[in-house]
Each structure stands twice: as structure tokens, then as C-alpha cells.
Design a protein around this motif. Sequence first.
Motif, PDB file in Angstrom:
ATOM      1  N   UNK A  82      -4.499  -0.381   3.752  1.00  0.00           N
ATOM      2  CA  UNK A  82      -5.249  -1.250   3.963  1.00  0.00           C
ATOM      3  C   UNK A  82      -4.921  -3.046   5.515  1.00  0.00           C
ATOM      4  N   UNK A  83      -5.736  -3.156   5.714  1.00  0.00           N
ATOM      5  CA  UNK A  83      -5.481  -4.227   6.196  1.00  0.00           C
ATOM      6  C   UNK A  83      -6.687  -4.643   7.000  1.00  0.00           C
ATOM      7  N   UNK A  84      -7.121  -6.130   7.734  1.00  0.00           N
ATOM      8  CA  UNK A  84      -8.820  -6.434   7.787  1.00  0.00           C
ATOM      9  C   UNK A  84      -7.774  -5.880   9.893  1.00  0.00           C
ATOM     10  N   UNK A  85      -6.581  -6.735   9.764  1.00  0.00           N
ATOM     11  CA  UNK A  85      -6.532  -6.395  11.424  1.00  0.00           C
ATOM     12  C   UNK A  85      -6.597  -4.986  12.555  1.00  0.00           C
ATOM     13  N   UNK A  86      -6.331  -5.272  13.971  1.00  0.00           N
ATOM     14  CA  UNK A  86      -7.071  -4.350  14.433  1.00  0.00           C
ATOM     15  C   UNK A  86      -6.217  -3.960  15.251  1.00  0.00           C
ATOM     16  N   UNK A  87      -4.810  -4.117  15.120  1.00  0.00           N
ATOM     17  CA  UNK A  87      -3.331  -3.582  15.327  1.00  0.00           C
ATOM     18  C   UNK A  87      -3.461  -2.449  15.941  1.00  0.00           C
ATOM     19  N   UNK A  88      -3.095  -2.021  16.960  1.00  0.00           N
ATOM     20  CA  UNK A  88      -3.488  -0.189  17.498  1.00  0.00           C
ATOM     21  C   UNK A  88      -2.062   0.251  17.073  1.00  0.00           C
ATOM     22  N   UNK A  89      -1.010  -0.062  16.967  1.00  0.00           N
ATOM     23  CA  UNK A  89      -0.009   0.997  15.888  1.00  0.00           C
ATOM     24  C   UNK A  89      -0.217   1.242  14.655  1.00  0.00           C
ATOM     25  N   UNK A  90      -0.756   0.001  14.176  1.00  0.00           N
ATOM     26  CA  UNK A  90      -1.112   0.572  12.299  1.00  0.00           C
ATOM     27  C   UNK A  90      -0.886   2.282  12.314  1.00  0.00           C
ATOM     28  N   UNK A  91      -2.306   2.496  12.563  1.00  0.00           N
ATOM     29  CA  UNK A  91      -2.472   3.588  12.159  1.00  0.00           C
ATOM     30  C   UNK A  91      -1.243   5.245  11.853  1.00  0.00           C
ATOM     31  N   UNK A  92      -0.607   5.124  13.327  1.00  0.00           N
ATOM     32  CA  UNK A  92       0.062   5.723  13.728  1.00  0.00           C
ATOM     33  C   UNK A  92       1.249   5.267  12.457  1.00  0.00           C
ATOM     34  N   UNK A  93       1.773   4.525  12.958  1.00  0.00           N
ATOM     35  CA  UNK A  93       2.952   4.003  11.781  1.00  0.00           C
ATOM     36  C   UNK A  93       3.156   4.340  10.318  1.00  0.00           C
ATOM     37  N   UNK A  94       1.633   3.826   9.900  1.00  0.00           N
ATOM     38  CA  UNK A  94       0.734   3.925   8.711  1.00  0.00           C
ATOM     39  C   UNK A  94       0.952   5.662   8.456  1.00  0.00           C
ATOM     40  N   UNK A  95       0.723   6.657   9.497  1.00  0.00           N
ATOM     41  CA  UNK A  95       1.197   8.077   9.038  1.00  0.00           C
ATOM     42  C   UNK A  95       2.415   8.852   8.904  1.00  0.00           C
ATOM     43  N   UNK A  96       3.529   7.969   9.514  1.00  0.00           N
ATOM     44  CA  UNK A  96       4.548   7.772  10.010  1.00  0.00           C
ATOM     45  C   UNK A  96       5.700   7.620   8.691  1.00  0.00           C
ATOM     46  N   UNK A  97       4.918   6.896   8.156  1.00  0.00           N
ATOM     47  CA  UNK A  97       5.390   6.548   6.613  1.00  0.00           C
ATOM     48  C   UNK A  97       4.614   6.892   5.817  1.00  0.00           C
ATOM     49  N   UNK A  98       4.274   8.223   5.634  1.00  0.00           N
ATOM     50  CA  UNK A  98       3.658   8.793   5.113  1.00  0.00           C
ATOM     51  C   UNK A  98       2.742   8.721   3.962  1.00  0.00           C
ATOM     52  N   UNK A  99       2.146   7.533   4.030  1.00  0.00           N
ATOM     53  CA  UNK A  99       0.687   7.272   3.237  1.00  0.00           C
ATOM     54  C   UNK A  99      -0.447   8.212   3.286  1.00  0.00           C
ATOM     55  N   UNK A 100      -0.313   8.174   2.091  1.00  0.00           N
ATOM     56  CA  UNK A 100      -1.613   9.318   2.242  1.00  0.00           C
ATOM     57  C   UNK A 100      -3.261   8.971   2.924  1.00  0.00           C
TER      58      UNK A 100
END
Length: 216
Positions: A82-100
Motif C-alpha cells: 500500500x502507498x499514497x505515493x505516485x512513484x512510477x517504479x513501485x508497482x514493478x518493484x512490488x511485483x518483483x518482490x512477489x507481492x500479491x
Amino acid sequence: MIRVLIVEDQKMAQENMEAIIRSSEGYTHEGTISNAADTELFCMHRLVDLILMDVCTARDESGIDACAVIKKKFPKIKIIIVTSMAEHTFIEKAKSAMADSFWYKDASRGELLGVMDRTMAGEHIFPDKTPEVRLGLTTSYELTHSELDVLRALMQSTGDEDAAEMLGCTKANIRWHLGKILDKTGYRTRMELLIAVAQKNLIIVTPDKALDEDNY
């Protein structure tokens, strides 16, 4: 009941997520911690089914890094970044970390519960794009990934040479992109631009300076 751990360092966000869980059917609030680095220890001593993990937590600990650790040691635990930030790299980083799944905090109560329900049912929910952020005369959607990466480098560097080294390009390329960004946003100086970027949480400076190289 599905046991939920909240990893969040901002009190208002903590209280909001706790209230959502308490008012829901099928979920129970197992605990709240402010530091992502403590997540592993919590999961060793308490039963957890689902974690709502903030990206940036107390003492600059990364929720995404903690997610990668938890998914390796406790693969059955579901994690929603979860985040309130619009940082565009977070989604791909979350996927790489195996977030669901991935969720923005400004979404409604119903949206969060929907993401939680679908995640626990085995789906992986990720937004197609980051929230749009107004920046001067333009918006974040009008900036290219290269321009956003240059902004990030400038936010965490000591100058053009340092930023160029971080991105593997030349100082001339940094200045060219900066000029394009200033033209788009209408800010007169680099300082005005970077202050606005910081105030709007458009770019998050993380402890690691690893950036994806793009076409600079």
C-alpha cells in the motif's frame, strides 16, 4: 477469520485501515507495527494470513524489501503493498518482490476490502497506472519515464555529474531532460521544480540508488 497485520508508520493511515478491518466481516486485526523490518519477527510469533504493507515505513525501512523476505519465509501469507505515493517504479518493484496485490491509500473503504477479498481468493490485483499528479502546467502523465528517472536522480544526487553517473548517461543528457521538464511544467528554475516534486510526493528517494536505465 482472516488475520491481518498492518505495517504502517503514519497514525492516520493506521487508524483508517484498522477501522476498515474492524468494521468488516471475515477479517480480524492481528496487530499494527510501524517498521517493515519488524515484520518477519512478528510473523514468527503470531499467526498472520494477510499483511497490508506500506512502501515507506519508520526508520526508512522498505516495505517492498520486507515483502520479499516474508514471501520467501512465509509463502502462504498474502501481502498487499500500500502507498499514497505516485512513484512510477513501485508497482514493478512490488511485483518483483512477489507481492500479491497493490493498493493506493486514497482508494475507498469498499475498494480496499475488494482488493483484500480478491487477493485472499488467489487473484493478483495491480493498478494499470499510477495516480495522476499535477506538476505546474502539466501532469505526471505527460512526463516520460526517462524524465521521471532524471527527476529521481536529481532529487537524490549532489548535482548533474552525480545524477549522470547514477543513470549511466552524460551531464548533457541530464540537462537536456531537465530543460524539457522545465518547459512542460513552467517552473523557472531547477530548485522550484524539485521543491514542487518533493511537496507532491511525486518522486520517492529510497536508500538504494538502483535505477533502471532508459533511453537517455
